[in-house]
Structure formats: structure tokens, C-alpha cells
Design an enzyme around this catalytic site. Structure first.
Site, mmCIF file in Angstrom:
data_model
loop_
_atom_site.group_PDB
_atom_site.id
_atom_site.type_symbol
_atom_site.label_atom_id
_atom_site.label_comp_id
_atom_site.label_asym_id
_atom_site.label_seq_id
_atom_site.Cartn_x
_atom_site.Cartn_y
_atom_site.Cartn_z
ATOM 1 N N ARG A 50 -22.113 16.535 20.447
ATOM 2 C CA ARG A 50 -22.176 15.621 21.804
ATOM 3 C C ARG A 50 -20.751 15.015 21.955
ATOM 4 O O ARG A 50 -20.170 14.608 22.718
ATOM 5 C CB ARG A 50 -23.278 14.388 21.767
ATOM 6 N N ARG A 103 -0.628 12.066 28.906
ATOM 7 C CA ARG A 103 0.522 12.918 28.491
ATOM 8 C C ARG A 103 1.435 11.986 27.509
ATOM 9 O O ARG A 103 2.010 12.410 26.624
ATOM 10 C CB ARG A 103 1.212 13.456 29.388
ATOM 11 N N HIS A 108 -1.192 12.536 18.429
ATOM 12 C CA HIS A 108 -2.472 12.852 17.760
ATOM 13 C C HIS A 108 -3.472 11.747 18.326
ATOM 14 O O HIS A 108 -3.149 10.553 18.411
ATOM 15 C CB HIS A 108 -2.689 12.727 16.461
ATOM 16 N N LYS A 150 -19.829 9.935 26.347
ATOM 17 C CA LYS A 150 -20.400 8.536 25.450
ATOM 18 C C LYS A 150 -18.932 8.088 25.395
ATOM 19 O O LYS A 150 -18.312 8.318 24.419
ATOM 20 C CB LYS A 150 -20.998 9.058 24.092
ATOM 21 N N GLU A 183 -31.688 4.014 32.561
ATOM 22 C CA GLU A 183 -31.861 3.932 31.202
ATOM 23 C C GLU A 183 -31.507 2.597 30.851
ATOM 24 O O GLU A 183 -31.183 1.750 31.510
ATOM 25 C CB GLU A 183 -30.789 4.981 30.116
HETATM 26 N N1 PMP Z 1 -27.981 5.286 26.214
HETATM 27 C C1 PMP Z 1 -27.063 4.644 25.887
HETATM 28 C C2 PMP Z 1 -26.253 3.914 26.925
HETATM 29 C C3 PMP Z 1 -26.489 4.585 24.367
HETATM 30 O O1 PMP Z 1 -25.671 3.647 24.485
HETATM 31 C C4 PMP Z 1 -27.458 4.800 23.551
HETATM 32 C C5 PMP Z 1 -27.045 4.850 22.185
HETATM 33 N N2 PMP Z 1 -26.009 5.751 21.724
HETATM 34 C C6 PMP Z 1 -28.448 5.800 23.898
HETATM 35 C C7 PMP Z 1 -29.034 5.986 25.236
HETATM 36 C C8 PMP Z 1 -29.411 6.524 22.920
HETATM 37 O O2 PMP Z 1 -28.916 7.663 22.514
HETATM 38 P P1 PMP Z 1 -29.101 8.062 20.934
HETATM 39 O O3 PMP Z 1 -30.469 8.400 20.645
HETATM 40 O O4 PMP Z 1 -28.265 9.271 20.488
HETATM 41 O O5 PMP Z 1 -28.397 6.991 20.044
#
Ligand code: PMP
Length: 289
Positions: A50, A103, A108, A150, A183
């Protein structure tokens, strides 16, 4: 505590990065939150996959192979003599100038690995369940900044978290721009209705949680039907059970949403069963060290 930065270990107070790092200036970078249980890094390969996918989308070149990142994580855990840990793996665009232009970032990306003792959520969250609310801040639109990336820019989630805290709650449900459930600020959400599991699909603006995937796997093996489906607030209020999933939280039951009692107002049977099965999975699936 020893912290990994670009292949070297530093004491906590000496672990520093440049104020010109675009991770700081713009949230330009990606990260993972990972957990180790009794010298097993749970689903480490999935987390690394990921991380690389997030980096690929923002055209951030991670200066290590996946295998090298895995080794560095293990090395950091061993260096800190941790059997159980919460690991924060961060890759920033690196040091640039004051403009946005990636850029201009020298050479790194900055790779940081922090391994610390896990701060567990209070036991009563798991025993009695959480009361949560929906908040006004809408989850980032996938067509603007896809929550599947993420990224280090968590301001969208932080604004929602502040709204939850102001209302006396510890977590918030974030809706998408049409008002459907997306979520929570740091967790995915599931509901149970008539022994079926429902969770919003990624296109609704959710992170593809590793814990979410694990729950779906466990449900599959237990012959519990799972649906990635649009969920309305009405459906949450009238669900039999509700729970949140995340690496830090694992599986947390939800017993009240926006003042509406969920089910019987205590953690549901299926939720409790999944919590047990999840614990078993954390002992088996991952990279040992
Ligand atoms: N949604 C968000 C916005 C998050 O920050 C997280 C935590 N990483 C999750 C869902 C849950 O993901 P995971 O089960 O991979 O920790």
C-alpha cells in the site's frame, strides 16, 4: 529509542529532518501505521504494497526496494528490542525549496521508521462500545485527493476529529459529498444487518484498510456474506451491529451513532466473534523477526 532515518539510527532527540522537507511544508509524502504482535509484524507485506502504491500515485520515488523497506522495519524493531509495537513508516518528498515543485527536492526522499510501544485504547471501548457522531466535514473527494492515497496530509481527518472531540466523542463518521457514509477519521466502518456485513466501497472515499481486508477475509472463511455497498446514515442507525476497524484500534464496537442506539446498545454477537477471530489472525499472518 532509536529512530531510523535514511539508513541510519538516531536517538529520539537527535532524530531530525530539514525544515525545508516537503513532508513538513506541504504534507507531501506517504505513510503507514503498522503493528507487531509478539515478534510478528502483522500483514507487513500488505502495508508495504500500500505504501508503494500511494507513492506511485504521487510520483514519489522510494529510494529502497520493498524487500529493503521490510528489512529496515525489522531492523528498527530489533534495535529497539520490541516484541509488541506500533510502527510508523513515513516517506517524504525530501528537502526542497519553498515552492511546491517536487523537482526541486534534492536527491532523495526521506525515509523514517519509528517503532514505539503501542498505546492501547481504553478497555471499556471494547467492552462497552463507542458512541460516535457524523460530522460536517466531508471526507476528501476521491476525484480531488483520493483517500486511498495514505498521504501525510491528514487535515481533512483532523478537522473531523476536532468536530467529534467538540461534541464529546472520540471518533467521527465522515460522509462523502452526497451524504453517504465513507469512513471514520482513522478507521473503516462496518455495519451488520440480518447477519450480513456491509462496508462502503473504495469509490465512496475510503482507505483500503488492511484491518478491513482482514475482517472481510475472516468473514469469507466464516461464510458471513460481505457487501461493499453504499451505506446511508439511516442504515447505520437501524443496523443490528456496527464496528470500526484499524491497525491501532483493531475492531471496536459502536453502540450509539448520532444519539441513536445501535442494536441492543452493547457490542453485538457477530462483532465479538470477529474480534476473537481477528486476535487469532494477528498471531499468524505477517513477517516474523
Ligand atoms: N481510514 C483511515 C483514514 C485511516 O487513517 C486508517 C488507519 N490507517 C484506516 C482507515 C484503517 O486502515 P488500516 O486497517 O490499514 O489501519
Amino acid at each position: 529509542m532509536k529512530i531510523y532515518i535514511n539508513g541510519k539510527f538516531y536517538d529520539r532527540n537527535a532524530a531530525r529532518i530539514s525544515v525545508f522537507d516537503h513532508g513538513l511544508l506541504y504534507g507531501d509524502g506517504v505513510f503507514e501505521g503498522i503493528r507487531a504482535y509478539k515478534r510478528l509484524v502483522f500483514k507487513l507485506e500488505e502495508h508495504i504494497d500500500r505504501l508503494f502504491e500511494s507513492a506511485h500515485t504521487i510520483m514519489l520515488n522510494i529510494p529502497l526496494t520493498k524487500e529493503q523497506v521490510i528489512k529496515a522495519v525489522i531492523q528498527t524493531l530489533k534495535m529497539n528490542k520490541l516484541d509488541d509495537a506500533y510502527i510508523r513508516l513515513v516517506v517524504t518528498r525530501g528537502e526542497g525549496d519553498l515552492g511546491l515543485d517536487p523537482r526541486k527536492c534534492l536527491g532523495h526522499a526521506t525515509v523514517i521508521i519509528i517503532a514505539d510501544k503501542i498505546k492501547l485504547y481504553p478497555e471499556e471501548f471494547y467492552k462497552n462500545g463507542l458512541a460516535i457522531i457524523t460530522v460536517p466535514t466531508v471526507r476528501n473527494l476521491p476525484e480531488a485527493l483520493n483517500p486511498q492515497i495514505k498521504s501525510l496530509n491528514y487535515l481533512n481527518n483532523i478537522l473531523a476529529k476536532i468536530e467529534a472531540i467538540n461534541a464529546g466523542c472520540d471518533e467521527a463518521i465522515m460522509l462523502d459529498s452526497l451524504g453517504y457514509v465513507a469512513e471514520c477519521t482513522g478507521d473503516n466502518i462496518f455495519i451488520v444487518k440480518n447477519d450480513h456485513l456491509f462496508t462502503p466501497p473504495q469509490c465512496m472515499g475510503t482507505l483500503r484498510g488492511i484491518t478491513r481486508d482482514t475482517v472481510m477475509e475472516i468473514a469469507g472463511k466464516s461464510k458471513i456474506p460481505v457487501h461493499e455497498h453504499v451505506i446511508t446514515r439511516h442504515e447505520v442507525y437501524n443496523s443490528d451491529e456496527c464496528f470500526l476497524t484499524g491497525t491501532a484500534a483493531e475492531i471496536i464496537p459502536v453502540v450509539k451513532v448520532d444519539g441513536r442506539i445501535i442494536g441492543r446498545g452493547k457490542p453485538g454477537k457477530l462483532t465479538l466473534d470477529l474480534m476473537k477471530k481477528f486476535k487469532v489472525a494477528t498471531k499468524k499472518e505477517g513477517v516474523r523477526y
